[in-house]
Design an enzyme around this catalytic site. Structure first.
Site, PDB file in Angstrom:
ATOM      1  N   GLU A  88       9.361   0.807   0.341  1.00 42.65           N
ATOM      2  CA  GLU A  88       9.126   1.985  -0.503  1.00 42.65           C
ATOM      3  C   GLU A  88       9.600   3.255   0.199  1.00 42.65           C
ATOM      4  O   GLU A  88       8.976   3.718   1.151  1.00 42.65           O
ATOM      5  CB  GLU A  88       7.633   2.115  -0.838  1.00 42.65           C
ATOM      6  N   GLU A 148      -0.465   7.127  -2.158  1.00 44.26           N
ATOM      7  CA  GLU A 148       0.847   6.485  -2.291  1.00 44.26           C
ATOM      8  C   GLU A 148       0.738   4.976  -2.173  1.00 44.26           C
ATOM      9  O   GLU A 148       1.443   4.235  -2.867  1.00 44.26           O
ATOM     10  CB  GLU A 148       1.838   7.035  -1.271  1.00 44.26           C
ATOM     11  N   GLU A 176       2.442  -0.122  -9.081  1.00 49.23           N
ATOM     12  CA  GLU A 176       3.814  -0.423  -9.496  1.00 49.23           C
ATOM     13  C   GLU A 176       4.173  -1.881  -9.245  1.00 49.23           C
ATOM     14  O   GLU A 176       4.798  -2.528 -10.090  1.00 49.23           O
ATOM     15  CB  GLU A 176       4.792   0.496  -8.778  1.00 49.23           C
TER      16      GLU A 176
END
Length: 134
Positions: A37, A78, A85
Site C-alpha cells: 500500500e 490507514e 479495501e
C-alpha cells in the site's frame, strides 16, 4: 484442512502462545501494508518525520503526547482503511454501491484523521512559536 478446522486451530491457542501468535500476525499486517500500500508507506514516512520533529522542536510534554497520538492515529486509520479495501476486493471487484460506500467511508475516515493531524500541528506550532499564517 477445512476452513473450519483451520480457524479452530488458530482460535484454540491460549496463554503466551496466543500472545506470540498475535504479535506475529501484527508484524505480518504491518509488513504487508507497507509492501503493498503506497498510501501506508507515504504515511509511515510522513509520520516518521513528524515524530522526529516532535522531539527536535521545543514542545512541552502534553503537546508531544498529543502530536504523537495524532501521528499514530493516522497510521491506525490507514490500516483499517486498507483492511476494508482488501475485504471488499476479496468479496468482489465488480462495481457495487455498497462496496463503493464502504471504501469511500474508509477513505473519509483517513481524510478526517489527516485533517486532525494537520490542525494539531498547526495549533502546536502557533502556540509554541507564534507562527501566524494568516
Amino acid at each position: 484442512m477445512s476452513d473450519e478446522r483451520y480457524a479452530a486451530k488458530l482460535k484454540g491457542k491460549k496463554g503466551i502462545r496466543r500472545i506470540i501468535n498475535a504479535a506475529g500476525y501484527s508484524k505480518n499486517g504491518l509488513c504487508s501494508a507497507y509492501r503493498h500500500e503506497s498510501a501506508f508507506r507515504q504515511l509511515v514516512w510522513l509520520n516518521g518525520v513528524l515524530v522526529v520533529l516532535v522531539f527536535v522542536l521545543d514542545f512541552g510534554p502534553a503537546t508531544r503526547m498529543i502530536l504523537m497520538f495524532a501521528s499514530f492515529l493516522s497510521l491506525i486509520v490507514e490500516l483499517f482503511n486498507t483492511a476494508i479495501e482488501a475485504a471488499v476486493d476479496h468479496t468482489s471487484t465488480s462495481e457495487h454501491e455498497l462496496a463503493k460506500r464502504a471504501k469511500d467511508a474508509g477513505s473519509a475516515a483517513q481524510a478526517v484523521a489527516l485533517v486532525l493531524l494537520a490542525l494539531l500541528w498547526f495549533m502546536a506550532l502557533w502556540r509554541e512559536y507564534g507562527l501566524n499564517l494568516f
